[in-house]
Design a protein around this motif. Structure first.
Motif, PDB file in Angstrom:
ATOM      1  N   MET A  29      25.883  34.835 116.010  1.00  0.00           N
ATOM      2  CA  MET A  29      26.419  34.385 114.499  1.00  0.00           C
ATOM      3  C   MET A  29      25.404  33.926 113.295  1.00  0.00           C
ATOM      4  O   MET A  29      25.468  34.417 112.130  1.00  0.00           O
ATOM      5  CB  MET A  29      27.472  33.350 114.350  1.00  0.00           C
ATOM      6  CG  MET A  29      28.773  33.754 115.008  1.00  0.00           C
ATOM      7  SD  MET A  29      29.679  34.738 113.900  1.00  0.00           S
ATOM      8  CE  MET A  29      29.861  33.656 112.479  1.00  0.00           C
ATOM      9  N   CYS A  56      34.968  32.528 111.471  1.00  0.00           N
ATOM     10  CA  CYS A  56      35.391  33.882 111.982  1.00  0.00           C
ATOM     11  C   CYS A  56      36.775  34.240 112.017  1.00  0.00           C
ATOM     12  O   CYS A  56      37.227  35.102 112.316  1.00  0.00           O
ATOM     13  CB  CYS A  56      35.015  33.823 113.479  1.00  0.00           C
ATOM     14  SG  CYS A  56      33.359  33.625 113.758  1.00  0.00           S
ATOM     15  N   VAL A  67      33.696  36.983 119.776  1.00  0.00           N
ATOM     16  CA  VAL A  67      32.862  37.527 118.758  1.00  0.00           C
ATOM     17  C   VAL A  67      31.509  37.779 119.156  1.00  0.00           C
ATOM     18  O   VAL A  67      30.865  38.877 118.973  1.00  0.00           O
ATOM     19  CB  VAL A  67      32.623  36.129 117.788  1.00  0.00           C
ATOM     20  CG1 VAL A  67      31.665  36.480 116.700  1.00  0.00           C
ATOM     21  CG2 VAL A  67      33.982  35.910 116.989  1.00  0.00           C
TER      22      VAL A  67
END
Length: 394
Positions: free
Chosen positions: A78, A241, A291
């Motif tokens: 991320m 997200c 993710v």
């Protein structure tokens, strides 16, 4: 002791949702809730997320805790998505959080721990939950001018004048892209000047990045955040997200603390983990796991980026259609700002009386400050909205 509790003010958006559900009109339009919807009014699961869930079901061997900060691989991927190579990896401390809201709350907790007298400068307007959380925590919120209702753009001169009054120890809360609730964003040149103002005050920038990929593209939307993090001594970034991966109910977010003094990383990372422990102990992992799987697999990532681009360009097309319809009906370009806005939201810049008229006469629901969710439209409903806007005298 419960008799001492007082009734809390109702959430205006939740109340709007309830009123919409109770409205019997079949042609009503919901532009209030801040959730992406496709042309059929659904919030779909993205293809790459669905594929990752199938793989996870087959491959996962334990439901044990990952750690107070979450999986380090989630934080790594991320951080790379948001910051790319704008800063060194050692400059970033990070923890997984329950959604972007959890990241915002943890950031406020962290700055209050660092400076009990902290003040947070917030745009006028801003996402209402920013103000609600700050009020609940007893942290002073200092508004700075942002939206110009006359032009539908940013009151940049007012913004700079107000933020020039910030002082060392303050936090300046910024929207990284796709400003909520207005949709009005700074230009690249304005960001450059703003960074110099922030540096001159000694305040710490905090960026709420909830819509990366919904505006001008993944890298383009992260550009201002990267510039701020590279230029300022310290930066806080709360990223969500929920929107760009479509995993709203999984509550997946991340808080990043960036410092150009890498010797501070051990204490900063330890503080973030400590705050997680005090608030909810170990963060949720399912959404974060999906993710990191998508970002770490070439095929899944490519499919995710393709679908996200379709979402982004679809909203831009709706903006264009609405602007064209309003131009035709009004005989002017006074609604041209709608095509310049980015993200899910735009603010019409009118009072609650006009918003109420849209609801009463036409069954069009939007927040009382005239924020509307562009993603709540489709090709069939755009003309109806345009007609209603002109009919009520906006």
């Amino acid at each position: 002791m419960f008799e001492q509790l007082q009734e809390q003010p109702a959430d205006k958006i939740l109340a709007l949702m309830q009123a919409f559900r109770e409205d019997p009109r079949e042609d009503k339009i919901d532009l209030g809730v801040g959730v992406y919807k496709d042309a059929n009014g659904n919030t779909p699961i993205m293809r790459a997320i669905k594929d990752a869930e199938k793989r996870l079901w087959e491959e996962e061997t334990t439901k044990a805790y990952t750690g107070l900060a979450g999986d380090p691989l989630f934080a790594e991927r991320m951080s790379r998505l948001v910051l790319a190579d704008a800063v060194e990896a050692d400059a970033v401390s990070a923890v997984a959080t329950p959604g972007g809201t959890g990241a915002v709350r943890q950031a406020f907790d962290m700055v209050r721990l660092a400076n009990p007298e902290v003040r947070v400068h917030v745009s006028d307007p801003t996402w209402p939950n920013h103000l609600s959380i700050l009020k609940h925590m007893g942290i002073p919120a200092i508004p700075y001018r942002y939206f110009d209702s006359e032009t539908g753009g940013v009151d940049y001169e007012g913004m700079i004048a107000d933020l020039s009054q910030a002082r060392s120890g303050d936090v300046i809360l910024l929207h990284g892209c796709c400003h909520n609730p207005t949709g009005a964003n700074l230009t690249q040149g304005q960001w450059h000047q703003l960074i110099e103002i922030i540096k001159s005050t000694g305040a710490t920038p905090m960026i709420d990045l909830a819509y990366q990929g919904f505006g001008d593209g993944l890298d383009e939307d992260a550009g201002p955040t990267r510039e701020v993090a590279a230029a300022c001594p310290e930066t806080l970034i709360a990223a969500s997200c929920s929107k760009n991966f479509g995993i709203y109910r999984e509550r997946t977010g991340i808080l990043m603390a960036v410092s150009n003094d890498t010797s501070k990383k051990k204490v900063t990372q330890g503080t973030l983990a400590y705050l997680n422990r005090q608030n909810y102990s170990f963060p949720p992992d399912h959404g974060a796991r999906l993710v990191l799987m998508v970002l770490g697999d070439e095929g899944l990532r490519a499919d995710w980026m393709s679908e996200l681009e379709d979402v982004r360009t679809g909203m831009l097309e709706l903006r264009r259609l609405l602007t064209d319809e309003l131009r035709e009906r009004s005989g002017s370009d006074r609604f041209g700002f709608l095509a310049q806005h980015r993200g899910m939201f735009s603010r019409l810049g009118v009072g609650p009386d006009k918003v109420e008229a849209l609801r009463e006469k036409h069954g069009i629901y939007m927040v009382g400050d005239s924020r509307m969710n562009i993603a709540g439209l489709n090709r069939d409903t755009v003309p109806k909205l345009a007609e209603a806007i002109i009919d009520v005298g906006i």
